[in-house]
Design an enzyme around this catalytic site. Structure first.
Site, PDB file in Angstrom:
ATOM      1  CB  CYS A  87      48.290  57.118  31.642  1.00 17.87           C
ATOM      2  SG  CYS A  87      47.572  57.767  33.174  1.00 17.87           S
ATOM      3  CG  HIS A 195      52.032  60.298  31.174  1.00 17.98           C
ATOM      4  ND1 HIS A 195      51.031  60.380  30.228  1.00 17.98           N
ATOM      5  CD2 HIS A 195      51.415  60.074  32.361  1.00 17.98           C
ATOM      6  CE1 HIS A 195      49.849  60.229  30.816  1.00 17.98           C
ATOM      7  NE2 HIS A 195      50.058  60.039  32.115  1.00 17.98           N
ATOM      8  CD  GLU A 197      52.749  60.951  27.145  1.00 20.23           C
ATOM      9  OE1 GLU A 197      53.367  59.886  27.297  1.00 20.23           O
ATOM     10  OE2 GLU A 197      51.673  61.208  27.710  1.00 20.23           O
TER      11      GLU A 197
END
Length: 224
Positions: A87, A195, A197
């Site tokens: 990002c 993302h 994560e």
């Protein structure tokens, strides 16, 4: 394996990344403030997390690209160390000229926070070696400037050199060619807008966390 997480003023996904690396994968991870030098030896990978460095002033990632730490990030990238930007981290990598292209405002002219789906286009990078070609990855996006753009000539070169890593399964923000992630010509520097994560644990991912987890497992697998 030791991973450095770079923290800029306005980073807000650095602790999410630390949680995934340390608590999920038991990786030795350490924060590095953007004004301090990185250890040129002793780091096996570097991650630039998401957020809003410098409040996205001027253009997302452009001020952070001139932070002192980026000189060391560039040196490590040149040495072949895997570098991942997510990002805002991706925006910083393109503004640092470590990756081609630019991230523009979304076609919707609004901040987008939603689940999407990626398609794997290159499974030869340190971050995708355990994924199958054309495998789909359910994963969230959260950005206002995530529309990837590159001119036609550069895009043709990127296709020739296998630098397109991820595409969106369908158009979500007007990105050129539905591109969601790219790498450098050596493949060791990769940036992606979604993302991983936030998608690598089953308690966070209501669809299937395994494909996103393979991004981290690919990186770890390269050191065993």
């Amino acid at each position: 394996m030791r991973v450095g997480i770079i923290v800029f003023p306005g980073s807000n996904c650095d602790r999410d990344m630390m949680h995934v690396l340390q608590d999920v994968y038991n990786i030795d991870a350490q924060f590095f403030w953007h004004q301090k030098p990185l250890p040129i030896s002793g780091l096996d990978a570097v991650i630039l997390p998401g957020g809003f460095s410098y409040g996205d002033r001027l253009r997302a990632g452009v001020i952070a690209a001139h932070s002192p730490v980026m000189k060391d990030v560039k040196q490590l990238a040149a040495d072949g160390i895997p570098v991942l930007g997510i990002c805002n981290g991706f925006q910083i990598l393109v503004e640092s000229n470590l990756l081609p292209g630019v991230l523009l405002g979304n076609e919707s002219h609004s901040f987008m926070c939603q689940w999407t789906e990626l398609v794997v286009e290159n499974n030869s990078t340190p971050f995708t070696r355990m994924l199958e070609m054309h495998q789909h990855i359910p994963i969230p996006i959260a950005n206002g400037e995530g529309r990837y753009y590159v001119d036609e000539e550069t895009l043709a070169e990127m296709h020739k050199k296998n630098q397109i890593v991820f595409k969106y399964a369908k158009s979500v923000n007007g990105s050129k060619g539905q591109i969601a992630g790219v790498c450098n010509t050596d493949g060791n520097v990769m940036g992606m807008m979604p993302h991983p994560e936030r998608a690598a644990e089953s308690k966070l991912n209501p669809f299937d966390s395994k494909p996103a987890s393979l991004i981290f497992e690919s990186l770890i697998g390269g050191f065993h």
